[in-house]
Design an enzyme around this catalytic site. Structure first.
Site, mmCIF file in Angstrom:
data_model
loop_
_atom_site.group_PDB
_atom_site.id
_atom_site.type_symbol
_atom_site.label_atom_id
_atom_site.label_comp_id
_atom_site.label_asym_id
_atom_site.label_seq_id
_atom_site.Cartn_x
_atom_site.Cartn_y
_atom_site.Cartn_z
ATOM 1 N N THR A 98 1.196 -0.956 0.472
ATOM 2 C CA THR A 98 0.326 -0.068 -0.246
ATOM 3 C C THR A 98 1.035 1.099 -0.048
ATOM 4 O O THR A 98 1.693 1.320 1.305
ATOM 5 C CB THR A 98 -1.013 0.088 0.966
ATOM 6 N N CYS A 109 -2.970 -1.327 9.559
ATOM 7 C CA CYS A 109 -3.029 -0.650 7.689
ATOM 8 C C CYS A 109 -3.757 0.200 8.414
ATOM 9 O O CYS A 109 -3.750 1.606 8.042
ATOM 10 C CB CYS A 109 -4.201 -2.384 6.974
ATOM 11 N N GLU A 139 -6.751 -9.372 7.702
ATOM 12 C CA GLU A 139 -5.615 -10.744 8.583
ATOM 13 C C GLU A 139 -7.096 -11.683 9.245
ATOM 14 O O GLU A 139 -7.870 -10.377 9.505
ATOM 15 C CB GLU A 139 -5.103 -9.324 9.014
ATOM 16 N N PHE A 162 -18.846 -2.676 8.887
ATOM 17 C CA PHE A 162 -18.224 -1.420 9.143
ATOM 18 C C PHE A 162 -18.607 0.024 10.266
ATOM 19 O O PHE A 162 -18.054 0.800 10.429
ATOM 20 C CB PHE A 162 -16.898 -1.275 8.335
ATOM 21 N N GLU A 191 -3.318 -4.885 -2.397
ATOM 22 C CA GLU A 191 -4.052 -6.597 -2.064
ATOM 23 C C GLU A 191 -5.160 -5.736 -1.233
ATOM 24 O O GLU A 191 -5.154 -4.446 -0.424
ATOM 25 C CB GLU A 191 -2.736 -6.941 -1.142
ATOM 26 N N PHE A 192 -6.216 -6.613 -0.780
ATOM 27 C CA PHE A 192 -7.375 -6.034 0.008
ATOM 28 C C PHE A 192 -7.925 -7.379 1.084
ATOM 29 O O PHE A 192 -8.942 -7.283 1.282
ATOM 30 C CB PHE A 192 -8.446 -5.440 -0.823
ATOM 31 N N LEU A 193 -6.623 -8.291 1.324
ATOM 32 C CA LEU A 193 -7.217 -8.645 2.000
ATOM 33 C C LEU A 193 -6.655 -8.897 3.126
ATOM 34 O O LEU A 193 -6.395 -7.349 3.200
ATOM 35 C CB LEU A 193 -6.378 -10.533 1.990
ATOM 36 N N ASN A 232 -9.801 1.805 2.215
ATOM 37 C CA ASN A 232 -9.847 2.231 3.580
ATOM 38 C C ASN A 232 -10.002 2.609 4.990
ATOM 39 O O ASN A 232 -10.195 2.787 5.683
ATOM 40 C CB ASN A 232 -7.844 1.389 4.165
ATOM 41 N N LYS A 281 -6.684 1.667 -2.688
ATOM 42 C CA LYS A 281 -6.591 1.015 -1.874
ATOM 43 C C LYS A 281 -6.951 1.982 -0.463
ATOM 44 O O LYS A 281 -7.324 1.953 0.366
ATOM 45 C CB LYS A 281 -5.096 0.845 -2.533
HETATM 46 C C1 UGA Z 1 -8.557 -3.984 6.377
HETATM 47 C C2 UGA Z 1 -9.126 -4.138 5.480
HETATM 48 O O1 UGA Z 1 -10.537 -4.455 5.881
HETATM 49 C C3 UGA Z 1 -8.733 -5.207 4.075
HETATM 50 O O2 UGA Z 1 -9.623 -4.486 2.841
HETATM 51 C C4 UGA Z 1 -7.575 -4.405 3.787
HETATM 52 O O3 UGA Z 1 -7.003 -4.957 2.701
HETATM 53 C C5 UGA Z 1 -6.172 -4.709 4.392
HETATM 54 O O4 UGA Z 1 -7.186 -3.704 6.070
HETATM 55 C C6 UGA Z 1 -5.129 -3.884 4.371
HETATM 56 O O5 UGA Z 1 -4.424 -2.206 3.881
HETATM 57 O O6 UGA Z 1 -4.037 -5.327 4.580
HETATM 58 P P1 UGA Z 1 -8.033 -5.529 9.014
HETATM 59 O O7 UGA Z 1 -6.826 -4.687 9.220
HETATM 60 O O8 UGA Z 1 -7.127 -6.787 8.409
HETATM 61 O O9 UGA Z 1 -8.330 -5.007 6.793
HETATM 62 O O10 UGA Z 1 -8.979 -5.256 9.657
HETATM 63 P P2 UGA Z 1 -10.764 -4.902 9.499
HETATM 64 O O11 UGA Z 1 -11.469 -6.610 9.831
HETATM 65 O O12 UGA Z 1 -10.598 -4.268 8.485
HETATM 66 O O13 UGA Z 1 -10.243 -5.068 10.804
HETATM 67 C C7 UGA Z 1 -9.906 -2.893 11.196
HETATM 68 C C8 UGA Z 1 -10.184 -2.211 12.371
HETATM 69 O O14 UGA Z 1 -11.030 -1.488 12.250
HETATM 70 C C9 UGA Z 1 -10.501 -3.325 13.803
HETATM 71 O O15 UGA Z 1 -9.247 -2.929 14.807
HETATM 72 C C10 UGA Z 1 -11.795 -3.840 13.651
HETATM 73 O O16 UGA Z 1 -12.236 -4.402 15.258
HETATM 74 C C11 UGA Z 1 -11.829 -2.174 13.494
HETATM 75 N N1 UGA Z 1 -13.586 -2.162 13.452
HETATM 76 C C12 UGA Z 1 -14.441 -3.035 11.822
HETATM 77 C C13 UGA Z 1 -14.482 -1.852 14.560
HETATM 78 O O17 UGA Z 1 -13.952 -1.313 15.367
HETATM 79 N N2 UGA Z 1 -15.489 -1.873 13.796
HETATM 80 C C14 UGA Z 1 -16.202 -2.039 12.498
HETATM 81 O O18 UGA Z 1 -17.394 -1.900 12.747
HETATM 82 C C15 UGA Z 1 -15.388 -2.766 11.977
#
Ligand code: UGA
Length: 463
Positions: free
Chosen positions: A123, A293, A157, A282, A153-155, A241, A237
């Protein structure tokens, strides 16, 4: 499959992509300058916890398709496609540090023996590809052609393998048709592989979370391909985020109004989420976003906006709200156990930034623990997977990392759920009534059954 692929960087994106491509049949080098990481991968394992990844790494290494190495000289001359998946950490001012990008690409250019498609997956801020193209020109390799593609990438963790196999979109930002087609062909083979993969053979619990509906609704391969300008791919990208982070801070702000009134955040979010223009995802209030991220990408986006003289104050607010979620948690805790936290024992359940990962980068849980200690509390913390990484991140004489929920809750004045691990959701809190000091629970992820806890005389507060 005559293409040989080198993937630089063995983090969540690099190692997962390498393991999936190797399982799909490609000879794939996975490159990292860290010898310890490479040795762990050589033994058929990932060096970080990611559900299902070990099975993929193990199979690919034993098949001989996945070749872990620290050597550019061993890998690059044999490859015609190189994925760049190195870290892009934040500088102190929020700008993105591109040191690893340029160092690794420089090594790739120096070691290339024939034409290359260079796929930039890390990114990065918009217009980074232009800087990479400039570097290629400066290296004056007139004997070969190196084409730069941006394929972000959009995966996520905790579901990295699943997201790589069943990707919802493939963004290919390219100035060259032929190179773009080459990358699309690789992902077509991943898609074909995803249809035959007996994932239960390699994957344990990642697939418990698989939504059948997601797979049923997955568009056909061609409809998931998005061809764009290189700069659009880079920008979209970080835009994705930033937008998701904005939704979270928005929900957290509405939740504050709910707390001050009789409204319930779940009901409000369910109500607005029914509108397809808004969507339900979200909009879960809680301790806020963290991880490797969102915090970095939001800071990077603010920096980019400033650089191009665009006022993005809206995004600065997103960060402000997120940071102040820790204050909200402390205020709620004080409502439960009183203003003075001096000498109180607080049990913090969850250290990773979200469930399903051992990653504690920028974890709100650890920020909360630091604040609790500053206010005089003693903290006992437990996490099913992240203890080692947390110990590496923060240690203090008033912080005890424990080995079970029970030991974290021993003599507790309040239990705080900081990460919504299934282990904490399924736990019977009644069973520890006799070992805790006070029956208080602060549920920072709104994941427990509030009614049942209240019926069992727990003082419960959610977000
Ligand atoms: C995020 C994006 O969702 C991916 O699409 C992206 O590829 C990735 O960043 C990246 O740029 O590499 P990730 O960091 O693995 O993925 O985690 P998320 O599942 O998106 O959660 C991020 C944070 O938001 C967590 O701390 C989660 O607890 C928090 N969150 C999520 C909330 O507090 N409320 C929500 O409704 C959703």
């Amino acid at each position: 499959m005559n293409d040989v692929i080198s993937i630089v960087g063995t983090g969540y994106v690099g190692l997962t992509t390498a393991a999936v491509l190797a399982n799909a049949g490609y000879k794939t080098y996975t490159i990292d300058i860290d010898e310890n990481k490479i040795n762990t991968i050589k033994s058929g394992k990932s060096y970080f916890y990611e559900p299902g990844l070990d099975g993929f790494v193990d199979r690919a290494v034993s098949l001989g398709n996945l070749i872990p190495t620290t050597s550019y000289l061993e890998s690059i001359p044999n490859s015609n496609i190189v994925f760049i998946c190195v870290g892009t950490p934040s500088n102190d001012d929020g700008s993105v540090n591109l040191k690893y990008i340029f160092e690794s690409i420089s090594s790739v250019i120096d070691n290339a023996k024939s034409d290359l498609v260079l796929v930039q997956k890390s990114t990065v801020p918009v217009e980074t590809a232009k800087k990479i193209e400039k570097l290629i020109k400066e290296k004056n390799r007139t004997d070969i052609k190196i084409d730069v593609i941006s394929a972000p990438e959009f995966l996520r963790e905790s579901s990295a393998v699943f997201d790589t196999l069943f990707f919802d979109r493939l963004v290919v930002g390219s100035r060259n048709e032929e190179s773009a087609n080459k990358i699309i062909e690789i992902y077509k083979n991943v898609d074909n592989f995803s249809k035959i993969v007996n994932y239960e053979k390699f994957i344990d619990y990642a697939f418990n979370n698989v939504s059948k509906k997601y797979l049923e609704n997955l568009l056909p391969f061609e409809k998931r391909i998005i061809r764009t300008e290189v700069e659009s791919a880079e920008l979209l990208k970080v835009t994705a985020n930033s937008f998701l982070a904005m939704k979270i801070s928005f929900a957290n702000t509405i939740a504050r109004i709910c707390d001050a009134t009789g409204a319930k955040s779940k009901e409000v979010m369910d109500g607005i989420g029914m509108d397809p223009r808004i969507g339900r995802a979200f909009l879960y209030p809680g301790l806020g976003f963290s991880g490797g991220c969102f915090p970095k990408d939001v800071a990077g986006m603010i920096n980019t906006a400033n650089e191009y003289d665009v006022d993005f104050g809206m995004l600065e607010e997103v960060v402000k709200v997120n940071t102040s979620q820790i204050n909200i948690a402390i205020n709620k805790l004080k409502k439960l156990i009183g203003e003075n936290l001096e000498g109180k024992i607080i049990s913090v359940l969850g250290l990773s930034f979200k469930p399903g990962t051992s990653d504690v980068r920028k974890s709100q849980s650890i920020y909360l623990i630091k604040r609790l200690i500053k206010l005089g509390a003693t903290v006992k913390a437990f996490d099913p997977k992240a203890i080692d990484e947390a110990k590496h991140d923060f240690v203090h004489q008033n912080l005890n990392y424990t080995t079970s929920i029970e030991s974290a809750c021993d003599r507790s004045d309040c239990i705080i759920i900081a990460t919504e691990w299934k282990e904490f959701i399924d736990f019977d809190y009644n069973s520890i009534s006799t070992i805790i000091n006070q029956k208080n629970i602060l549920d920072c992820r709104n994941c427990l059954n509030a009614l049942s806890l209240k019926n069992n005389n727990f003082n419960y507060l959610g977000f």
